[in-house]
Design a protein around this motif. Structure first.
Motif, PDB file in Angstrom:
ATOM      1  N   SER A 112       0.873  -1.245  -0.015  1.00 46.04           N
ATOM      2  CA  SER A 112       0.109  -0.093   0.019  1.00 46.04           C
ATOM      3  C   SER A 112       0.937   1.172   0.086  1.00 46.04           C
ATOM      4  N   LEU A 113       0.288   2.333  -0.447  1.00 49.25           N
ATOM      5  CA  LEU A 113       0.967   3.631  -0.392  1.00 49.25           C
ATOM      6  C   LEU A 113       0.011   4.749  -0.364  1.00 49.25           C
ATOM      7  N   PRO A 114       0.336   5.627   0.518  1.00 45.31           N
ATOM      8  CA  PRO A 114      -0.811   6.684   0.543  1.00 45.31           C
ATOM      9  C   PRO A 114      -0.640   7.621  -0.552  1.00 45.31           C
ATOM     10  N   VAL A 115      -1.549   8.449  -1.128  1.00 45.09           N
ATOM     11  CA  VAL A 115      -1.579   9.431  -2.125  1.00 45.09           C
ATOM     12  C   VAL A 115      -1.987  10.428  -1.688  1.00 45.09           C
ATOM     13  N   ARG A 116      -1.564  11.841  -2.046  1.00 43.92           N
ATOM     14  CA  ARG A 116      -1.831  13.330  -1.860  1.00 43.92           C
ATOM     15  C   ARG A 116      -2.180  13.716  -3.160  1.00 43.92           C
ATOM     16  N   TYR A 117      -3.510  14.214  -3.504  1.00 38.71           N
ATOM     17  CA  TYR A 117      -3.729  14.795  -4.780  1.00 38.71           C
ATOM     18  C   TYR A 117      -4.311  16.178  -4.638  1.00 38.71           C
ATOM     19  N   VAL A 132      -4.659   4.740 -11.698  1.00 44.54           N
ATOM     20  CA  VAL A 132      -3.259   5.293 -12.028  1.00 44.54           C
ATOM     21  C   VAL A 132      -3.068   6.586 -11.878  1.00 44.54           C
ATOM     22  N   VAL A 133      -2.060   6.715 -10.877  1.00 42.54           N
ATOM     23  CA  VAL A 133      -1.862   8.158 -10.362  1.00 42.54           C
ATOM     24  C   VAL A 133      -0.383   8.473 -10.899  1.00 42.54           C
ATOM     25  N   HIS A 134      -0.278   9.647 -11.559  1.00 43.75           N
ATOM     26  CA  HIS A 134       1.008  10.085 -11.934  1.00 43.75           C
ATOM     27  C   HIS A 134       1.489  11.075 -10.791  1.00 43.75           C
ATOM     28  N   GLY A 135       3.009  10.896 -10.627  1.00 44.38           N
ATOM     29  CA  GLY A 135       3.420  11.715  -9.672  1.00 44.38           C
ATOM     30  C   GLY A 135       4.793  11.435  -9.278  1.00 44.38           C
ATOM     31  N   VAL A 136       5.063  12.086  -7.894  1.00 45.18           N
ATOM     32  CA  VAL A 136       6.493  11.678  -7.411  1.00 45.18           C
ATOM     33  C   VAL A 136       6.165  11.325  -5.893  1.00 45.18           C
ATOM     34  N   LEU A 142       2.557   9.360  -2.535  1.00 47.42           N
ATOM     35  CA  LEU A 142       2.966   9.677  -3.691  1.00 47.42           C
ATOM     36  C   LEU A 142       1.974  11.008  -3.914  1.00 47.42           C
ATOM     37  N   GLN A 143       2.766  12.228  -4.118  1.00 47.95           N
ATOM     38  CA  GLN A 143       2.146  13.567  -4.723  1.00 47.95           C
ATOM     39  C   GLN A 143       1.747  13.430  -6.213  1.00 47.95           C
ATOM     40  N   GLY A 144       0.471  13.194  -6.342  1.00 50.75           N
ATOM     41  CA  GLY A 144      -0.145  13.017  -7.665  1.00 50.75           C
ATOM     42  C   GLY A 144      -0.368  14.215  -8.211  1.00 50.75           C
ATOM     43  N   ASP A 145      -0.431  14.120  -9.453  1.00 48.39           N
ATOM     44  CA  ASP A 145      -1.009  15.682 -10.035  1.00 48.39           C
ATOM     45  C   ASP A 145      -1.885  15.161 -11.281  1.00 48.39           C
ATOM     46  N   ARG A 146      -2.037  13.728 -11.371  1.00 46.90           N
ATOM     47  CA  ARG A 146      -3.021  13.524 -12.452  1.00 46.90           C
ATOM     48  C   ARG A 146      -3.616  11.946 -12.083  1.00 46.90           C
ATOM     49  N   VAL A 147      -4.911  11.814 -11.932  1.00 42.72           N
ATOM     50  CA  VAL A 147      -5.644  10.511 -11.630  1.00 42.72           C
ATOM     51  C   VAL A 147      -6.267  10.161 -12.599  1.00 42.72           C
ATOM     52  N   GLU A 148      -6.075   8.687 -13.268  1.00 40.11           N
ATOM     53  CA  GLU A 148      -6.702   8.081 -14.458  1.00 40.11           C
ATOM     54  C   GLU A 148      -7.670   6.984 -13.681  1.00 40.11           C
TER      55      GLU A 148
END
Length: 175
Positions: A112-117, A132-136, A142-148
């Protein structure tokens, strides 16, 4: 007609033209001084620099590695210090929205990994669906800037094995 009315002879014209090269004090020939217009050169240099920036941005965004959550720091290209596209299933009960930020956890194959969008993922985003989350990854999240989000039966029919793999046993697939 007088001599003054006649055109000068070729000999007298040649005598008036001095065709010897100009020389400096040290005796070397002087090159003709042309003013160089720097504006076209400057515009060309700016175009080349702008083109380089655009190509660099395109190439760096094109190398986002596609990884599953369980492959972080395991598979080559899925390092936590680079930009990635991370696949997982949104954990049930993990979605929290506050002040324009959506925080949730995604899981895949037991990891598991937390995501902050920053924003609202929109569409049909909800718990227990593959995303699918794009980020760093920064500070363990994961600091996401796009969520599919999986959004159609066409996606399912083309990617059956991915959707099946992404289903987490902790979530009800019918939710």
């Amino acid at each position: 007609m007088t001599d003054a009315d006649l055109p000068p002879s070729d000999d007298s014209i040649a005598d008036d033209l001095d065709l010897t090269p100009r020389t400096n004090v040290d005796g070397t020939a002087v090159a003709s001084q042309r003013k160089r217009n720097w504006l076209p050169i400057l515009v060309l240099a700016l175009v080349v620099v702008a083109g380089g920036v655009i190509v660099t941005q395109f190439l760096t965004s094109a190398v986002d590695y596609y990884c599953n959550v369980d492959e972080i720091n395991v598979r080559e290209g899925c390092d936590d210090d680079r930009r990635i596209r991370l696949q997982g299933t949104v954990d049930e009960g993990s979605v929290v929205r506050s002040d324009g930020v959506t925080v949730f956890t995604i899981s895949f194959n037991g990891a598991s990994l937390p995501v902050r969008y920053a924003g609202e993922p929109g569409g049909i985003f909800k718990e227990c669906i593959p995303v699918v989350v794009h980020g760093v990854i920064e500070e363990g999240a994961l600091q996401g800037d796009r969520v599919e989000v999986k959004h159609s039966d066409e996606y399912v029919s083309v990617n059956d094995e991915r959707v099946v793999d992404a289903q987490d046993l902790g979530c009800d697939a019918t939710a």
